[in-house]
Design an enzyme around this catalytic site. Structure first.
Site, short mmCIF file in Angstrom:
data_model
loop_
_atom_site.label_atom_id
_atom_site.label_comp_id
_atom_site.label_asym_id
_atom_site.label_seq_id
_atom_site.Cartn_x
_atom_site.Cartn_y
_atom_site.Cartn_z
N ASN A 9 -15.31 172.57 33.62
CA ASN A 9 -14.91 173.84 32.31
C ASN A 9 -15.07 173.50 30.91
OD1 ASN A 9 -12.71 172.59 33.12
ND2 ASN A 9 -11.42 174.51 32.47
N GLY A 21 -22.44 162.28 39.68
CA GLY A 21 -22.67 162.69 41.06
C GLY A 21 -21.63 163.37 41.65
N GLY A 52 -18.70 165.05 44.07
CA GLY A 52 -17.17 164.49 44.46
C GLY A 52 -17.12 163.42 45.55
N GLY A 56 -16.84 160.52 43.26
CA GLY A 56 -15.33 160.48 43.08
C GLY A 56 -14.63 159.86 44.22
N GLU A 94 -3.94 166.80 36.64
CA GLU A 94 -3.92 168.35 36.05
C GLU A 94 -4.68 169.01 36.86
OE1 GLU A 94 -2.63 168.25 32.94
OE2 GLU A 94 -1.99 166.29 32.78
N CYS A 142 -8.16 176.14 32.89
CA CYS A 142 -6.97 175.77 33.66
C CYS A 142 -5.87 176.70 33.26
CB CYS A 142 -6.68 174.50 33.71
SG CYS A 142 -6.24 173.73 32.07
N GLU A 200 -1.05 164.49 29.70
CA GLU A 200 -2.11 164.39 28.88
C GLU A 200 -1.78 164.47 27.50
OE1 GLU A 200 -5.56 165.76 30.58
OE2 GLU A 200 -5.98 163.93 31.57
P1 NAD Z 1 -12.83 170.46 41.22
O1 NAD Z 1 -11.52 170.09 41.99
O2 NAD Z 1 -13.90 171.03 42.07
O3 NAD Z 1 -13.47 169.17 40.89
C1 NAD Z 1 -12.90 168.33 39.89
C2 NAD Z 1 -13.78 167.04 39.79
O4 NAD Z 1 -13.36 166.52 41.06
C3 NAD Z 1 -15.18 166.97 39.54
O5 NAD Z 1 -15.75 166.07 38.91
C4 NAD Z 1 -15.60 166.92 41.08
O6 NAD Z 1 -17.01 166.13 41.42
C5 NAD Z 1 -14.71 165.84 41.64
N1 NAD Z 1 -14.45 165.76 43.30
C6 NAD Z 1 -14.71 166.97 44.15
N2 NAD Z 1 -14.14 166.62 45.18
C7 NAD Z 1 -13.80 165.33 45.05
C8 NAD Z 1 -13.41 164.16 46.26
N3 NAD Z 1 -13.30 164.40 47.50
N4 NAD Z 1 -13.24 163.11 45.80
C9 NAD Z 1 -13.20 162.62 44.18
N5 NAD Z 1 -13.49 163.55 43.48
C10 NAD Z 1 -13.97 164.86 43.79
O7 NAD Z 1 -12.57 171.16 40.16
P2 NAD Z 1 -13.67 172.04 39.23
O8 NAD Z 1 -14.27 173.26 40.04
O9 NAD Z 1 -14.68 171.26 38.62
O10 NAD Z 1 -12.73 172.52 37.87
C11 NAD Z 1 -11.99 173.93 37.89
C12 NAD Z 1 -10.64 173.40 38.33
O11 NAD Z 1 -10.11 172.41 37.68
C13 NAD Z 1 -9.52 174.69 38.41
O12 NAD Z 1 -8.93 174.69 39.32
C14 NAD Z 1 -8.99 174.54 36.99
O13 NAD Z 1 -7.58 175.03 36.95
C15 NAD Z 1 -8.75 172.90 37.01
N6 NAD Z 1 -8.39 172.40 35.71
C16 NAD Z 1 -7.23 171.76 35.71
C17 NAD Z 1 -6.87 171.41 34.18
C18 NAD Z 1 -5.60 171.02 33.67
O14 NAD Z 1 -5.62 170.45 32.62
N7 NAD Z 1 -4.55 171.23 34.44
C19 NAD Z 1 -8.03 171.59 33.16
C20 NAD Z 1 -9.14 172.24 33.46
C21 NAD Z 1 -9.71 172.49 34.90
#
Ligand code: NAD
Length: 493
Positions: free
Chosen positions: A151, A205, A207, A211, A248, A282, A459
């Site tokens: 985002n 790449g 997750g 990840g 986060e 978020c 953070e």
């Molecule tokens: P997501 O959890 O789907 O993915 C976040 C990251 O994790 C991506 O890079 C993704 O590729 C990686 N990922 C996914 N599965 C993984 C795995 N099994 N192992 C390791 N890495 C993995 O989140 P999103 O859809 O990219 O972002 C939206 C979410 O992020 C919303 O819930 C939002 O609230 C949250 N967010 C939180 C903050 C904060 O500061 N608290 C800020 C921005 C977004």
């Protein structure tokens, strides 16, 4: 626009791996192609970071600060390009990238390059043992896996990368595969300004491939994650080795408006709180909690402002409505709103945008819903879209009770001309950031993070920097007599 982006590993761009098309969420057009890493490539990046740590962790703080400031200058000189890339990959408006995302990113790197708010060596007394002193030092944690969402791709990456590098760690940055471009540019610019190869690697790449390899590697000492609560919970349980986590996560943040608020300002703040980035933030103020006595007036004003938001091509400077970054996310928003309406919610206002936005993109109309049952999914779970749910309250206590009636605790807003009341209410809300008569403003000096299911750790600010350090205590006996309290336990006189 470059035709191909590779991963940045050990200071070099690496093109080995599957090339995947990156399409603009704004209109479906091809932006570029990006090489996705697999687990083996990710391991190469981990090895590069581990190797680079040996020297980087020995560099001095002034050296690291200087490089961060050079990086900020370099990015400043390319700010327009960064803004364009950020908008192309996310579908956010170019106005937001140009005025907010990129300038804030650069400003925050400068903060990390100059701040005095950094844990530094100090001495302590040990009151139990006269004649001894303690030296407290802060060492880097080691190799950091920084996992970022789609985002706000660049700013959220920098909130991890800059403090990690400042404190002597090396980093593997894993952006979301939907939005890797600015994170790849960041690693290339870091190399360009003199960060040694391997100190900052960007590997993109999926997750599961990238990840999960970071999380499963015993060589990675810390995971700094930003993303959804569900993914964050999964990561922690699938981790291997002993590592530190900061998380986060998601939110369902309340924006409380009291009847004595400056309504003209509050209504703009509430609009900004939820519809910025089409609600894909978020901390979005996705629950409006408005005092009953002003509810009708306030909602009418809000609907008037929603109507004024301009939909169109996000790459045009006058557009206000951002695209939704992924098709999957757009569907999720639609499903949640439909199910909320089935459960009794009323669509109070929805701006019609379908004829105004480019074809082939992903969009959702800014929406305002009332009469949402408090136990409905729409009232309780994160939508991550331009959807505001309005709830009402009579008394201050009820406002706080509704605000805290959530599993999340990321952020909140309180609007009142009485600062005394607003601060009193803010102090009762279980959330990491509470704005009074403002919303969304992020200062690099202010720690951010979540209570409850919104996260662990912080953070930014001193607290955020400290997360990337581990504490060393050196106990020095400067001549104190510890025979009686210590050695005497085994060797009595
Ligand atoms: P997501 O959890 O789907 O993915 C976040 C990251 O994790 C991506 O890079 C993704 O590729 C990686 N990922 C996914 N599965 C993984 C795995 N099994 N192992 C390791 N890495 C993995 O989140 P999103 O859809 O990219 O972002 C939206 C979410 O992020 C919303 O819930 C939002 O609230 C949250 N967010 C939180 C903050 C904060 O500061 N608290 C800020 C921005 C977004």
């Amino acid at each position: 626009m470059r035709e191909r982006y590779g991963n940045v590993i050990g200071g070099h761009e690496d093109f080995e791996g599957d090339e995947v098309a990156l399409r603009s969420p704004a209109d479906g057009s091809l932006v570029t192609t990006v090489v996705h890493a697999d687990p083996a490539k990710t391991k190469e990046a981990i090895d590069a970071a581990e190797d680079a740590f040996k020297k980087w962790s020995k560099t001095s703080l002034p050296e690291r600060r200087e490089l961060l400031l050079k990086l900020a200058d370099r990015m400043q000189s390319r700010a327009e390009e960064y803004s364009m890339l950020e908008s192309l990959e996310t579908g956010k408006t170019i106005r937001q990238s140009t005025i907010m995302d990129i300038p804030i990113t650069i400003e925050h790197i400068r903060y990390f390059g100059t701040t005095k708010d950094i844990p530094s060596t100090r001495e302590i007394e040990h009151p139990e043992y006269p004649g001894t002193r303690g030296i407290i030092q802060y060492a880097p944690v080691g190799v950091v896996g920084a996992i970022a969402p789609w985002n706000l791709p660049l700013v959220l990456a920098v909130w991890k990368v800059a403090p990690a590098l400042l404190t002597g760690n090396t980093v593997i940055l894993k952006p979301s595969h939907y939005t890797p471009l600015t994170a790849l540019e960041l690693a290339k610019d870091a190399k360009e300004v003199g960060f040694p190869g391997g100190v900052l690697n960007t590997v993109t790449g999926g997750g599961a491939a990238v990840g999960q390899t970071l999380v499963s590697s015993p060589k990675v000492n810390m995971i700094s994650f930003t993303g959804s609560t569900a993914t964050g919970e999964g990561l922690m349980s699938s981790s291997a080795g002993v590592k530190k986590f900061t998380m986060e996560l998601g939110g369902k943040s309340p924006n409380i408006v009291f009847e004595d608020a400056d309504l003209e300002k509050a209504v703009k703040g509430v609009l900004f709180g939820i519809y910025l980035n089409s609600g894909q933030v978020c901390e979005s103020g996705s629950r409006l909690i408005v005092q009953s006595s002003i509810k009708e007036r306030f909602l009418a004003k809000l609907a008037g402002l929603i109507e004024r938001m301009r939909a169109g091509n996000p790459l045009q400077m006058e557009t206000d409505v951002s695209a939704i970054t992924t098709e999957e996310q757009r569907k999720k928003i639609e499903t949640m709103v439909e199910s909320g309406i089935k459960q009794g919610a009323r669509l109070y206002y929805q701006k019609q945008i379908s004829q105004l936005v480019p074809k082939g993109g992903f969009y959702y109309s800014p929406s305002l819903l009332t009469e949402v049952p408090r136990d409905a999914q729409l009232a309780r779970e994160e939508v991550f879209g331009p959807v505001l749910v309005a709830l009402e309250f009579e008394s201050e206590d009820e406002a706080t009770e509704i605000a805290n009636d959530t599993e999340y605790g990321l952020a909140a807003g309180v609007w009142s001309k009485s600062l005394e009341r607003a601060k009193r209410v803010a102090g009762k809300i279980d959330a990491g950031t509470i704005w009074v008569n403002a919303y969304h403003l992020a200062s690099a000096a202010a720690p951010r993070g979540g209570f409850k299911k919104s996260g662990i750790g912080r953070e930014l600010g001193l607290e955020g920097i400290a997360e990337f350090t581990q504490t060393r205590h050196i106990f020095v006996n400067e001549g104190g007599d510890i025979d009686e309290v210590a050695y005497g336990l085994l060797l009595p006189e």
